[in-house]
Design a protein around this motif. Structure first.
Motif: not given
Length: 342
Positions: A204-210
């Motif tokens: 399971v991968w999580f990614e955030y990029d404003k």
């Protein structure tokens, strides 16, 4: 008289140290005296009083002799405990107190002094953490922070891996980069002894990029994997599996889809001196829109310093074919990092 006594004592100390030390006789005629730490695949790890810990290619060693007891694990799983060894010309004699000598072919040895987990005892814990920092004042007011960490717990039957990376940059007090990603993975190996080549698991991968308008991308799915090559001079593994991807955006319309995820990781110590070349690549194919391809490739070189500290130079290329309007599909990052590994 006093000087002669001191010299005599020093000579006796040196003789005693050499008499109880392990030895490597090199093919070029040189001789190393110290302690055999381990031997695996084609590399012998040897600790010397003056040069510290050395990684020496087996092909450069003519003879290896130990006076301290070692543990020998054979390719067929057989283990010899508390043995001294005398190895030369492809043959090794393992001598143990109260035990008959064992004569084995060097090519049939899996490891010498393996870590406990490689003998089926618990887990081995490895990891590294690194950072790239920059602060500039004067003509420009710039701050950059890039941190990354990876840790893994490995036994003969399974492995747990956690990764985290974050980048935060400011220019004149205004954010120019703000992203992070976290990855969690479990692998289950099919073989319970030796170095199994096939495994399965889930991630399971999580990614955030404003600045990509990405509030959160969640990727989850099973995978099958294979350790294609497992040697220090070249190590390569790959994974493939279906995934479900859920994307939440701040402005753009949210999206979710099924796809395929692949991953390749490779390392090599061909340069020597503890230096490691590495490559990491992963990609996601969107089954609904094949043009919405996600690719990440990292190339780098790590060099050891002291006490587990290391430095690295790396390049990262990221491609997002489904980037929202007004956002570049390609992103390039180049870093000089300082870190610690265990």
């Amino acid at each position: 008289m006093r000087v002669n006594t001191i010299l005599t004592l020093l000579t006796l100390m040196a003789f005693t140290a050499n008499a109880s030390a392990d030895e490597l006789i090199m093919k070029n005629g040189s001789r190393l005296v110290g302690t055999l730490v381990s031997a695996e695949a084609d590399v012998v790890t040897f600790e010397t009083p003056l040069a510290g810990t050395l990684a020496i290619k087996q092909e450069n060693i003519e003879r290896m002799v130990t006076t301290s007891a070692v543990t020998i694990q054979m390719d067929d799983g057989q283990v010899f405990h508390n043995r001294t060894i005398d190895e030369s010309e492809g043959q090794l004699i393992a001598t143990g107190e109260g035990e008959p000598d064992a004569v084995v072919t060097t090519g049939d040895i899996n490891m010498i002094n393996p870590e406990p987990w490689k003998l089926g005892n618990g887990y081995g814990w490895t990891g590294d953490v690194s950072a790239a920092l920059e602060s500039e004042r004067g003509n420009s007011d710039t701050d950059e922070l890039d941190v990354a960490a990876k840790t893994a717990w490995r036994s003969l039957v399974d492995r747990y891996t956690i990764r985290y990376a974050q980048e935060l940059d400011k220019n004149e007090g205004t954010k120019t980069t703000d992203n992070w990603n976290a990855r969690f993975q479990y692998d289950r190996f099919q073989a319970s002894t030796g170095n199994p080549t096939n495994y399965w698991g889930g991630k399971v991968w999580f990614e955030y990029d404003k600045f990509l308008d990405l509030d959160l991308r969640t990727t989850v799915g099973p995978h099958i994997g294979r350790q294609f090559v497992d040697r220090s001079i070249f190590n390569l593994r790959g994974e493939l599996g279906p995934v479900y991807v859920d994307e939440r955006f701040d402005v753009a319309e949210d999206d979710d889809y099924f796809g395929a995820l692949w991953l390749f990781e490779a390392t090599s110590d061909i340069i020597g001196f503890g230096t490691t070349l590495y490559m990491e690549h992963d990609g996601i194919l969107n089954f609904d829109e094949t043009s919405n391809l996600i690719l990440n490739t990292r190339l780098g070189i790590k060099m050891p310093l002291i006490f587990g500290l290391q430095t690295s130079f790396e390049a990262l290329w990221e491609y997002d074919g489904g980037a929202v309007e007004g956002i570049d599909e390609w992103d390039e990052t180049y870093n000089f990092r300082i870190g610690y590994a265990w």
